[in-house]
Design a protein around this motif. Structure first.
Motif, PDB file in Angstrom:
ATOM      1  N   GLY A   1       0.749  -0.952   0.090  1.00 13.94           N
ATOM      2  CA  GLY A   1       0.315   0.017   0.014  1.00 13.94           C
ATOM      3  C   GLY A   1       0.966   0.713  -0.113  1.00 13.94           C
ATOM      4  N   LYS A   2       2.287   0.859  -0.901  1.00 13.20           N
ATOM      5  CA  LYS A   2       2.906   2.279  -0.543  1.00 13.20           C
ATOM      6  C   LYS A   2       3.582   2.063  -2.063  1.00 13.20           C
ATOM      7  N   ALA A   3       1.967   2.775  -2.564  1.00  9.77           N
ATOM      8  CA  ALA A   3       2.965   2.411  -4.618  1.00  9.77           C
ATOM      9  C   ALA A   3       3.362   3.728  -4.672  1.00  9.77           C
TER      10      ALA A   3
ATOM     11  N   GLN B   1      -2.493   0.148 -12.762  1.00 11.03           N
ATOM     12  CA  GLN B   1      -4.102   0.673 -13.282  1.00 11.03           C
ATOM     13  C   GLN B   1      -4.173   1.074 -14.692  1.00 11.03           C
ATOM     14  N   PRO B   2      -5.191   0.928 -15.253  1.00 11.15           N
ATOM     15  CA  PRO B   2      -5.634   0.815 -16.767  1.00 11.15           C
ATOM     16  C   PRO B   2      -5.743   2.838 -17.051  1.00 11.15           C
ATOM     17  N   LEU B   3      -4.654   3.024 -17.806  1.00  8.68           N
ATOM     18  CA  LEU B   3      -4.820   4.750 -18.300  1.00  8.68           C
ATOM     19  C   LEU B   3      -5.928   4.846 -19.148  1.00  8.68           C
ATOM     20  N   ASP B   4      -6.645   4.364 -19.349  1.00  4.16           N
ATOM     21  CA  ASP B   4      -7.925   4.526 -20.175  1.00  4.16           C
ATOM     22  C   ASP B   4      -8.678   5.966 -19.700  1.00  4.16           C
ATOM     23  N   PRO B   5      -9.299   5.998 -18.308  1.00  4.86           N
ATOM     24  CA  PRO B   5      -9.977   6.868 -17.988  1.00  4.86           C
ATOM     25  C   PRO B   5      -8.989   8.645 -18.407  1.00  4.86           C
ATOM     26  N   TYR B   6      -7.488   8.419 -18.527  1.00  5.98           N
ATOM     27  CA  TYR B   6      -7.475   9.629 -18.202  1.00  5.98           C
ATOM     28  C   TYR B   6      -7.203   9.877 -19.523  1.00  5.98           C
ATOM     29  N   GLY B   7      -7.946   9.253 -20.608  1.00  6.33           N
ATOM     30  CA  GLY B   7      -7.475  10.110 -21.932  1.00  6.33           C
ATOM     31  C   GLY B   7      -6.379   9.645 -22.544  1.00  6.33           C
TER      32      GLY B   7
ATOM     33  N   PRO C   1       1.168   2.872 -11.201  1.00  5.08           N
ATOM     34  CA  PRO C   1       0.671   1.572 -10.146  1.00  5.08           C
ATOM     35  C   PRO C   1      -0.580   2.049  -9.704  1.00  5.08           C
ATOM     36  N   ARG C   2      -1.178   0.829  -9.656  1.00 15.02           N
ATOM     37  CA  ARG C   2      -2.511   0.250  -8.663  1.00 15.02           C
ATOM     38  C   ARG C   2      -2.365   1.126  -7.230  1.00 15.02           C
ATOM     39  N   GLY C   3      -3.024   1.980  -6.416  1.00 13.02           N
ATOM     40  CA  GLY C   3      -3.032   2.816  -5.275  1.00 13.02           C
ATOM     41  C   GLY C   3      -2.207   4.149  -5.333  1.00 13.02           C
ATOM     42  N   ALA C   4      -1.282   4.064  -6.163  1.00 15.93           N
ATOM     43  CA  ALA C   4      -0.963   5.695  -6.363  1.00 15.93           C
ATOM     44  C   ALA C   4      -2.305   6.618  -6.287  1.00 15.93           C
ATOM     45  N   ASP C   5      -1.525   7.948  -5.639  1.00 15.99           N
ATOM     46  CA  ASP C   5      -2.339   8.396  -4.680  1.00 15.99           C
ATOM     47  C   ASP C   5      -2.781   9.860  -5.630  1.00 15.99           C
ATOM     48  N   HIS C   6      -2.593   9.877  -6.717  1.00 15.13           N
ATOM     49  CA  HIS C   6      -2.019  11.084  -7.525  1.00 15.13           C
ATOM     50  C   HIS C   6      -2.545  10.554  -9.128  1.00 15.13           C
ATOM     51  N   PRO C   7      -3.505  10.050  -9.593  1.00 14.35           N
ATOM     52  CA  PRO C   7      -3.697   8.842 -10.646  1.00 14.35           C
ATOM     53  C   PRO C   7      -3.577   9.938 -12.147  1.00 14.35           C
TER      54      PRO C   7
ATOM     55  N   PRO D   1       8.716  -5.489 -22.099  1.00 14.38           N
ATOM     56  CA  PRO D   1       9.086  -7.241 -21.708  1.00 14.38           C
ATOM     57  C   PRO D   1       8.039  -8.162 -20.702  1.00 14.38           C
ATOM     58  N   GLN D   2       8.407  -6.932 -19.423  1.00 10.36           N
ATOM     59  CA  GLN D   2       8.032  -6.659 -18.143  1.00 10.36           C
ATOM     60  C   GLN D   2       6.930  -6.810 -18.113  1.00 10.36           C
ATOM     61  N   LEU D   3       6.041  -5.891 -19.083  1.00 18.51           N
ATOM     62  CA  LEU D   3       4.588  -5.279 -18.544  1.00 18.51           C
ATOM     63  C   LEU D   3       3.544  -6.168 -18.866  1.00 18.51           C
ATOM     64  N   PRO D   4       3.462  -7.194 -19.713  1.00 16.85           N
ATOM     65  CA  PRO D   4       2.572  -8.164 -18.644  1.00 16.85           C
ATOM     66  C   PRO D   4       2.590  -8.457 -17.628  1.00 16.85           C
ATOM     67  N   GLY D   5       4.427  -8.952 -17.921  1.00 16.17           N
ATOM     68  CA  GLY D   5       3.038  -9.490 -16.259  1.00 16.17           C
ATOM     69  C   GLY D   5       3.415  -8.468 -14.743  1.00 16.17           C
ATOM     70  N   PHE D   6       3.230  -7.243 -15.650  1.00 18.85           N
ATOM     71  CA  PHE D   6       3.113  -6.274 -14.467  1.00 18.85           C
ATOM     72  C   PHE D   6       0.929  -6.459 -14.167  1.00 18.85           C
ATOM     73  N   VAL D   7       0.903  -6.331 -15.594  1.00 17.80           N
ATOM     74  CA  VAL D   7      -0.468  -6.587 -15.874  1.00 17.80           C
ATOM     75  C   VAL D   7      -1.274  -8.049 -15.438  1.00 17.80           C
ATOM     76  N   THR D   8      -0.810  -8.745 -15.905  1.00 15.52           N
ATOM     77  CA  THR D   8      -1.447  -9.787 -14.757  1.00 15.52           C
ATOM     78  C   THR D   8      -1.310  -9.949 -13.140  1.00 15.52           C
ATOM     79  N   GLN D   9      -0.611  -9.647 -12.923  1.00 21.31           N
ATOM     80  CA  GLN D   9      -0.334  -9.911 -11.723  1.00 21.31           C
ATOM     81  C   GLN D   9      -1.148  -7.980 -10.663  1.00 21.31           C
ATOM     82  N   GLN D  10      -1.588  -7.697 -11.428  1.00 18.74           N
ATOM     83  CA  GLN D  10      -2.216  -6.296 -10.843  1.00 18.74           C
ATOM     84  C   GLN D  10      -1.873  -5.975 -10.276  1.00 18.74           C
ATOM     85  N   VAL D  11      -0.430  -5.022 -11.062  1.00 19.53           N
ATOM     86  CA  VAL D  11       0.119  -4.122 -10.467  1.00 19.53           C
ATOM     87  C   VAL D  11      -0.089  -2.765 -10.572  1.00 19.53           C
TER      88      VAL D  11
END
Length: 434
Positions: free
Chosen positions: A86-88, A109-115, A309-315, A97-107
Motif C-alpha cells: 500500500g505504498k505505491a 492500473q489502466p490509463l484509459d480513464p485519463y485520456g 501503479p495501483r494505489g497511486a495517490d494522484h493518478p 517485456p515486463q509489462l504483461p507480468g505487471f498487468v497479469t499480477q494486477q500491479v
C-alpha cells in the motif's frame, strides 16, 4: 484605559490584515494551492533531468525522482512490494517485456480513464501494442529500441569494407575480416543479454509467444527461430565472431582496440559505447541491421513505458507527467545530452535527431537518426511477450551462458528455455497447449 485599548487595537489590526493577505496569496508549498507531489521511480539515465525540467515548467505538480535498481536487478521487485504494502509510487518505468507480468499480477492500473487512448495514433502500431493489453492501455511508450548496427567508419574505410545490407553479406564481410586481419572480428555475439537475443530473433521473424487462441503458446524453435539460431551458431563455430558478455571487460577491450568492428544494438547503446570507448568519438557510424531474404526488418531491443501503479495517490496528475514525458519536445531536450534512446512518439523523432546531435558531440555525424528511423518503421508488429519475462529473461541468460559456443548451442539454449518456460507457466495456472 480607553486610549490604551484603542492603541492596542490599532496595533493588532495591521497584523491581522497582513496574515489574511498572506493566506490569500497562494504561497507555493502552503495552503490549498500547494502543488501535488508525485514520486517517480526509475533507473534510466535522464530521469532526474526529466523531473527537473518538468518542475521548472509546471507549477501545480512537483515530481520527486527516486532512483531504483535496474528492473531485473531488483527494481521490479521493489515496485511489486510497494504496491502490495500500500505504498505505491505515482509513476514507474516498466520495460515492454515486463509489462504483461505487471498487468497479469494486477500491479498497474489502466490509463484509459485519463485520456490515454487519444494518443494512440502518435506511436508506431507495434509500439502501441506493447502497452495495450487485454483491451486496455497500461502504460504510455516513452522510448523504443529499434535494432541497428553501429560500426567503425574509420576501420571500415581502411579495410575497404561497406556496411552489409543482408545477413549473407554480413557473413561474407566477416570472412574477409578474419582472413585479411587476424585477431579482428566483425562483431561480438552477446551471451549475457536476453533482450538482444530476443530482438535478433524478432528481426528474423520468430514469434516466441502467441496468445491469439486464448491460451499461451510458446515456440522459440520455429522455422524463423531455427534460421536465426543456426546462422549465428555457424558464425561462432567458424570463429568469424566472438561470443562473450556484451560490455564486459573483454568486449570493452575489443572495442577500444578496434578488434571488434560492429555493435548490434539499439539507439540507446550509443551512450554505452561513449562510456566505454570515449576516445573513439567521430569514428562510429550507424546503419540498419542486415536484412533476411524477406527484406528490411528490425526487432525491438529495450525501451520503456511509464505506468501508474495501483494505489497511486494522484493518478490524474501522474498521467499529466507521463503525457508530458512522452509527447513534449521539451522532454526530449532535457535528456539529449545523457540519453540517446529513440522516442516512441513519432511526432518527436525529427526533433530528437537534431537535439541529440546538438547536445552530444559523440553522436554527431553518426547517422543514428536516419538508421533508427528506418529501423523503427520496419519492426514486425506480430511479436508478443510472455506473462513473466523478468524470470524468463534470467533463465534465458543462464541457458545462453551455458550453451553458446558449444555445437548447436543457441538452438539448445532456446529449446531448453522453451521447455522450462512452458513448465513455469503451467505451474502458475496458465493453459499452454502441447
Amino acid at each position: 484605559m480607553f486610549r490604551r485599548r484603542s492603541r492596542r487595537a490599532i496595533r493588532i489590526v495591521p497584523l491581522l490584515m497582513a496574515a489574511l493577505l498572506l493566506a490569500s496569496c497562494a504561497v507555493p508549498g502552503t495552503g490549498e494551492d500547494r502543488p501535488v507531489t508525485l514520486t517517480y521511480w526509475s533507473w534510466t539515465s535522464g530521469s532526474q533531468e526529466l523531473a527537473d525540467r518538468f518542475n521548472a515548467t509546471h507549477d501545480h505538480i512537483r515530481v520527486t525522482f527516486e532512483k531504483v535498481p535496474a528492473g531485473t536487478a531488483g527494481g521490479y521487485s521493489k515496485m511489486f512490494n510497494a504496491v502490495k504494502a500500500g505504498k505505491a509510487p505515482d509513476v514507474v518505468a516498466v520495460e515492454y517485456p515486463q509489462l504483461p507480468g505487471f498487468v497479469t499480477q494486477q500491479v498497474l492500473q489502466p490509463l484509459d480513464p485519463y485520456g490515454v487512448t487519444d494518443l494512440g495514433d502518435q506511436y508506431p502500431d507495434w509500439a502501441w501494442r506493447q502497452v495495450a493489453l487485454g483491451g486496455q492501455v497500461y502504460g504510455l511508450p516513452m522510448n523504443i529500441g529499434p535494432t541497428v548496427m553501429f560500426y567503425r567508419t574509420d576501420l571500415f574505410a581502411e579495410y575497404g569494407l561497406t556496411p552489409p545490407t543482408t545477413w549473407e553479406e554480413f557473413r561474407t564481410t566477416a570472412e574477409t575480416v578474419a582472413a585479411e586481419h587476424p585477431g579482428v572480428t566483425l562483431t561480438n555475439f552477446g551471451t549475457n543479454d536476453a533482450a538482444l537475443l530476443a530482438g535478433l530473433a524478432w528481426q528474423a521473424g520468430a514469434r516466441w509467444f502467441d496468445s491469439g487462441s486464448g491460451h499461451w503458446q510458446v515456440d522459440a524453435t520455429d522455422e524463423a527461430g531455427a534460421r536465426f539460431a543456426g546462422y549465428w551458431e555457424s558464425l561462432v563455430d567458424d570463429g568469424l565472431v566472438t561470443a562473450r558478455p556484451t560490455f564486459a571487460e573483454q568486449h570493452v577491450t575489443q572495442l577500444q582496440q578496434g578488434t571488434s568492428l560492429t555493435v548490434l544494438a539499439a539507439p540507446w547503446t550509443a551512450a554505452n559505447i561513449q562510456r566505454f570507448a570515449p576516445d573513439l568519438a567521430g569514428r562510429w557510424g550507424a546503419a540498419p541491421l542486415p536484412a533476411w531474404p524477406e527484406g528490411p526488418a528490425s526487432g525491438n531491443y529495450g525501451g520503456s513505458s511509464l505506468a501508474v501503479p495501483r494505489g497511486a495517490d494522484h493518478p490524474e496528475e501522474a498521467m499529466e507527467f507521463i503525457r508530458w514525458v512522452s509527447t513534449s519536445p521539451d522532454a526530449v531536450e532535457a535528456v539529449a545530452q545523457v540519453n540517446t534512446s529513440y522516442p516512441a512518439n513519432t511526432t518527436l523523432t525529427d526533433h530528437w535527431g537534431t537535439a541529440i546531435e546538438a547536445a552530444n558531440p559523440y553522436v554527431a555525424g553518426m547517422d543514428l537518426p536516419a538508421a533508427a528511423g528506418a529501423a523503427a518503421r520496419t519492426v514486425n508488429p506480430a511479436w508478443e511477450w510472455g506473462p513473466d519475462m523478468t524470470e524468463g529473461f534470467a533463465r534465458l541468460v543462464d541457458e545462453a551462458t551455458a550453451w553458446i559456443g558449444r555445437p548447436e548451442g543457441i538452438r539448445t539454449a532456446l529449446a531448453r528455455w522453451q521447455d522450462a518456460t512452458v513448465d513455469q507457466l503451467r505451474q502458475r495456472g496458465f493453459t499452454v497447449p502441447e
